[in-house]
Design a protein around this motif. Sequence first.
Motif, mmCIF file in Angstrom:
data_model
loop_
_atom_site.group_PDB
_atom_site.id
_atom_site.type_symbol
_atom_site.label_atom_id
_atom_site.label_comp_id
_atom_site.label_asym_id
_atom_site.label_seq_id
_atom_site.Cartn_x
_atom_site.Cartn_y
_atom_site.Cartn_z
ATOM 1 N N GLY A 154 -1.323 1.547 -26.923
ATOM 2 C CA GLY A 154 -0.042 0.886 -27.094
ATOM 3 C C GLY A 154 1.004 1.736 -27.770
ATOM 4 O O GLY A 154 1.944 1.226 -28.380
ATOM 5 N N ASN A 155 0.855 3.071 -27.656
ATOM 6 C CA ASN A 155 1.808 3.975 -28.302
ATOM 7 C C ASN A 155 2.995 4.333 -27.417
ATOM 8 O O ASN A 155 3.716 5.281 -27.704
ATOM 9 N N ILE A 156 3.199 3.627 -26.311
ATOM 10 C CA ILE A 156 4.353 3.865 -25.468
ATOM 11 C C ILE A 156 5.171 2.585 -25.373
ATOM 12 O O ILE A 156 4.685 1.497 -25.666
ATOM 13 N N ASP A 157 6.411 2.737 -24.939
ATOM 14 C CA ASP A 157 7.295 1.577 -24.852
ATOM 15 C C ASP A 157 6.930 0.689 -23.667
ATOM 16 O O ASP A 157 6.742 1.169 -22.548
ATOM 17 N N ASN A 158 6.838 -0.594 -23.919
ATOM 18 C CA ASN A 158 6.730 -1.615 -22.878
ATOM 19 C C ASN A 158 5.637 -1.363 -21.836
ATOM 20 O O ASN A 158 5.907 -1.349 -20.632
ATOM 21 N N PRO A 159 4.393 -1.150 -22.252
ATOM 22 C CA PRO A 159 3.328 -1.052 -21.246
ATOM 23 C C PRO A 159 3.113 -2.422 -20.613
ATOM 24 O O PRO A 159 3.417 -3.456 -21.222
ATOM 25 N N ARG A 192 -3.256 13.745 4.501
ATOM 26 C CA ARG A 192 -3.691 14.052 3.137
ATOM 27 C C ARG A 192 -2.446 14.118 2.254
ATOM 28 O O ARG A 192 -1.536 14.899 2.512
ATOM 29 N N VAL A 193 -2.414 13.300 1.208
ATOM 30 C CA VAL A 193 -1.212 13.212 0.379
ATOM 31 C C VAL A 193 -1.548 13.149 -1.107
ATOM 32 O O VAL A 193 -2.676 12.837 -1.499
ATOM 33 N N MET A 194 -0.540 13.456 -1.919
ATOM 34 C CA MET A 194 -0.591 13.204 -3.366
ATOM 35 C C MET A 194 0.639 12.384 -3.704
ATOM 36 O O MET A 194 1.645 12.420 -2.977
ATOM 37 N N ALA A 195 0.568 11.640 -4.808
ATOM 38 C CA ALA A 195 1.647 10.698 -5.079
ATOM 39 C C ALA A 195 1.771 10.386 -6.566
ATOM 40 O O ALA A 195 0.802 10.466 -7.325
ATOM 41 N N PHE A 196 2.996 10.029 -6.948
ATOM 42 C CA PHE A 196 3.240 9.393 -8.241
ATOM 43 C C PHE A 196 3.109 7.884 -8.066
ATOM 44 O O PHE A 196 3.473 7.331 -7.025
ATOM 45 N N VAL A 197 2.576 7.224 -9.095
ATOM 46 C CA VAL A 197 2.406 5.773 -9.063
ATOM 47 C C VAL A 197 2.828 5.211 -10.418
ATOM 48 O O VAL A 197 2.507 5.793 -11.450
ATOM 49 N N ASN A 198 3.556 4.110 -10.417
ATOM 50 C CA ASN A 198 3.962 3.486 -11.672
ATOM 51 C C ASN A 198 2.832 2.572 -12.159
ATOM 52 O O ASN A 198 2.872 1.356 -11.974
ATOM 53 N N TYR A 199 1.821 3.188 -12.772
ATOM 54 C CA TYR A 199 0.543 2.563 -13.116
ATOM 55 C C TYR A 199 -0.277 2.332 -11.839
ATOM 56 O O TYR A 199 0.178 2.572 -10.728
ATOM 57 N N ASN A 200 -1.544 1.917 -12.048
ATOM 58 C CA ASN A 200 -2.470 1.526 -10.967
ATOM 59 C C ASN A 200 -3.066 2.685 -10.176
ATOM 60 O O ASN A 200 -3.650 2.471 -9.116
ATOM 61 N N ALA A 201 -2.955 3.932 -10.677
ATOM 62 C CA ALA A 201 -3.491 5.064 -9.902
ATOM 63 C C ALA A 201 -5.012 5.186 -10.007
ATOM 64 O O ALA A 201 -5.631 5.765 -9.119
ATOM 65 N N TRP A 202 -5.623 4.656 -11.066
ATOM 66 C CA TRP A 202 -7.078 4.799 -11.232
ATOM 67 C C TRP A 202 -7.776 3.719 -10.414
ATOM 68 O O TRP A 202 -8.383 2.799 -10.948
ATOM 69 N N ALA A 203 -7.704 3.858 -9.107
ATOM 70 C CA ALA A 203 -8.234 2.825 -8.216
ATOM 71 C C ALA A 203 -8.670 3.458 -6.905
ATOM 72 O O ALA A 203 -8.319 4.588 -6.596
ATOM 73 N N GLU A 204 -9.447 2.696 -6.125
ATOM 74 C CA GLU A 204 -9.911 3.205 -4.838
ATOM 75 C C GLU A 204 -8.807 3.161 -3.788
ATOM 76 O O GLU A 204 -8.770 3.981 -2.871
ATOM 77 N N VAL A 205 -7.894 2.177 -3.906
ATOM 78 C CA VAL A 205 -6.770 2.053 -2.984
ATOM 79 C C VAL A 205 -5.496 1.897 -3.812
ATOM 80 O O VAL A 205 -5.463 1.113 -4.758
ATOM 81 N N VAL A 206 -4.460 2.657 -3.447
ATOM 82 C CA VAL A 206 -3.220 2.696 -4.221
ATOM 83 C C VAL A 206 -2.038 2.471 -3.286
ATOM 84 O O VAL A 206 -2.021 2.980 -2.169
ATOM 85 N N VAL A 226 -4.357 -1.539 -14.711
ATOM 86 C CA VAL A 226 -5.008 -0.324 -14.229
ATOM 87 C C VAL A 226 -4.117 0.854 -14.617
ATOM 88 O O VAL A 226 -2.969 0.916 -14.189
ATOM 89 N N PRO A 227 -4.590 1.780 -15.444
ATOM 90 C CA PRO A 227 -3.751 2.923 -15.839
ATOM 91 C C PRO A 227 -3.622 3.935 -14.700
ATOM 92 O O PRO A 227 -4.171 3.764 -13.618
#
Length: 334
Positions: A5-10, A40-54, A16-17
Amino acid sequence: MVRQGNIDNPPKTPLVPGFECSGIVEALGDSVKGFEIGDRVMAFVNYNAWAEVVCTPVEFVYRIPDDMNFSEAAAFPMNFVTAYMMLFEVANLREGMSVLVHSAGGGVGQAVAQLCSTIPNVTVFGTASSFKHEAIKNSVTHLFDRNADYVQEVKRISADGVDIVLDCLCGENTGKGLSLLKPLGTYILYGSSNMVTGETKSFFSFAKSWWQVEKVNPIKLYEENKVIAGFSLLNLLFKQNRGGLIKGVMDKLLNLYNSKKIKPVVDSLWALEEVKEAMQRIHDRGNIGKLILDVEKAPTPLMANDSTETSEAGEEEEDHEGDNENKERMPFIQ
């Protein structure tokens, strides 16, 4: 930092982080152009990246170069875009300059060192835990123990100080960094990892870190011709709508990768079930480069001398950093 909780407004729990990922396109929105299922891609995600499907907007998605594997791709966007933006967009790195970077063994630190090597005659001063020195000594010009008096060491080598300070620690290092800046130098704060001192958020440790931050006198800034800046890639992407700017930076970075001038450093691969141990390795500052959660990896059997016990919060932790070499679970790649 999210977990504590050391960041603003989580987001509210459960959450899912994770802010970056790599994988294969499985589905497309109706109006999406430029990508096909199977890419084959890489991506930024606003949370929820630690998952099998994003799922993420197409503006945050980039095609992976043919000779880059998925682990490297997952380690690429955050570190290299952050390093590039700070060095070239904020601090205007040029030939002959000098840079001080903290946590030189981490993912951003290694990206900074590699990008500096693409510009002639740039001197890189780095701080890192002593047990990391052997592994990263060739990536920076001068390497110091993070617990030593690096200010005097830098001044001994460069009496005038440095042109750029990249600080992810905050706390007392803020004043030290400002004292090392040359006239027209730039100090950039891009994190506050010193506030993560225990397994859970400690108000005392948090308050102590902020109390150590030197109060900045605006009059002194202009008298000394120094620049202070802050940088948050996540805010730039998800709050300030600068995805187009970041795409241009990614294009430049991928050209550098294809020219074999930069390469992401992957510390280790972990199964999703091993997330606790993976985070402990980061918390103990044991990693060199990025830790990757691999959805296809099976958990590694525990070694006989493994320790996954929760460490105690407190200042003593840093004194025992060298002990982290004995805590590895050995899911590591070279």
